[in-house]
Scaffold this motif. Structure first.
Motif, mmCIF file in Angstrom:
data_model
loop_
_atom_site.group_PDB
_atom_site.id
_atom_site.type_symbol
_atom_site.label_atom_id
_atom_site.label_comp_id
_atom_site.label_asym_id
_atom_site.label_seq_id
_atom_site.Cartn_x
_atom_site.Cartn_y
_atom_site.Cartn_z
ATOM 1 N N ASN A 192 41.155 51.654 38.990
ATOM 2 C CA ASN A 192 41.819 50.714 39.529
ATOM 3 C C ASN A 192 42.169 51.026 40.909
ATOM 4 O O ASN A 192 42.703 49.825 41.618
ATOM 5 N N ILE A 193 42.222 52.041 41.439
ATOM 6 C CA ILE A 193 42.659 52.377 42.891
ATOM 7 C C ILE A 193 41.953 51.600 44.024
ATOM 8 O O ILE A 193 42.563 50.707 44.692
ATOM 9 N N PRO A 194 40.633 51.437 44.070
ATOM 10 C CA PRO A 194 40.118 50.721 44.991
ATOM 11 C C PRO A 194 40.272 49.330 45.326
ATOM 12 O O PRO A 194 40.646 48.912 46.330
ATOM 13 N N ALA A 195 40.213 48.673 44.021
ATOM 14 C CA ALA A 195 40.587 47.223 44.076
ATOM 15 C C ALA A 195 42.225 47.234 44.699
ATOM 16 O O ALA A 195 42.415 46.193 45.521
ATOM 17 N N ARG A 196 43.058 48.012 44.092
ATOM 18 C CA ARG A 196 44.228 47.779 44.352
ATOM 19 C C ARG A 196 44.386 47.968 45.970
ATOM 20 O O ARG A 196 45.306 47.524 46.569
#
Length: 212
Positions: A52-56
């Motif tokens: 989920n890191i890239p989208a956040r």
């Protein structure tokens, strides 16, 4: 007379996207120690998983409320597929193949490699909790560490201003090659967070916004 005007954020607004509970609670503990300069207003975001890191990251960057957005995650084991995917997506978002190098805080093989520096100069060989549990118990007394909430609370309750300084000194000796076991660039950011000179934020943003 009460003012209806909204509060205007002061200081340098920094958002750190944390891979999961362990990273989030660890940084939250460091914030509570007040060992960083008051020039920086650091907000933590729990991504609840490295996928989920890239989208956040993209979301927080595009909001435009922060002077700097960072990510904090493990490399895990070779061939570092998930970690490399995070870097690739951040690079693609900025259109700059070197962007992730500037904004991703890493621990190889895992964040626990960083955390344990509060107690001793330790190099972990694995990211697996069952492999690291005996070392964690020896240093902190937390038995059979599996990352449960109660275990994290007991672990982080032992972090103090004194052993923070020891951790910071130990991290300065770390390699910053993220393909090398026992490496981390967190020490660089600790120096920045403690600095009264904030030009480093502009320097990072200039680098990630460069057209290649």
């Amino acid at each position: 007379m009460n003012s209806n005007l909204p509060d205007i954020p002061s200081g340098n607004q920094i958002c750190i996207i944390c891979e999961g509970d362990e990273e989030y609670e660890y940084l939250d503990k460091l914030k509570a120690l007040n060992v960083w300069s008051s020039k920086y207003k650091i907000t933590l975001e729990n991504a609840e998983g490295n996928g989920n890191i890239p989208a956040r990251y993209q979301e927080k960057y595009q909001i435009g409320s922060y002077d700097l957005v960072l990510a904090f995650c493990d490399t895990d084991k070779k061939p570092y597929e998930q970690y490399d995917d995070i870097k690739r997506k951040i690079n693609e978002f900025h259109g700059n193949e070197n962007a992730a190098k500037e904004v991703v805080i890493f621990g190889n093989p895992c964040t626990m490699q960083i955390i344990l520096q509060h107690w001793d100069e330790i190099q972990l060989e694995s990211h697996k909790k069952n492999k690291n549990a005996p070392i964690i118990e020896e240093l902190t007394g937390v038995e059979n560490y599996k990352g449960r909430a109660d275990q994290r609370e007991k672990l982080f309750s032992q972090i103090t201003e004194s052993n923070y300084k020891e951790m910071e000194e130990r991290l300065q000796k770390f390699s910053q090659d993220d393909t090398e076991i026992g490496s981390s660039n967190f020490g660089n950011f600790l120096r920045c967070f403690s600095s009264e000179e904030d030009t480093w934020i502009r320097q990072i943003n200039n680098k990630i916004e460069e057209e290649l």
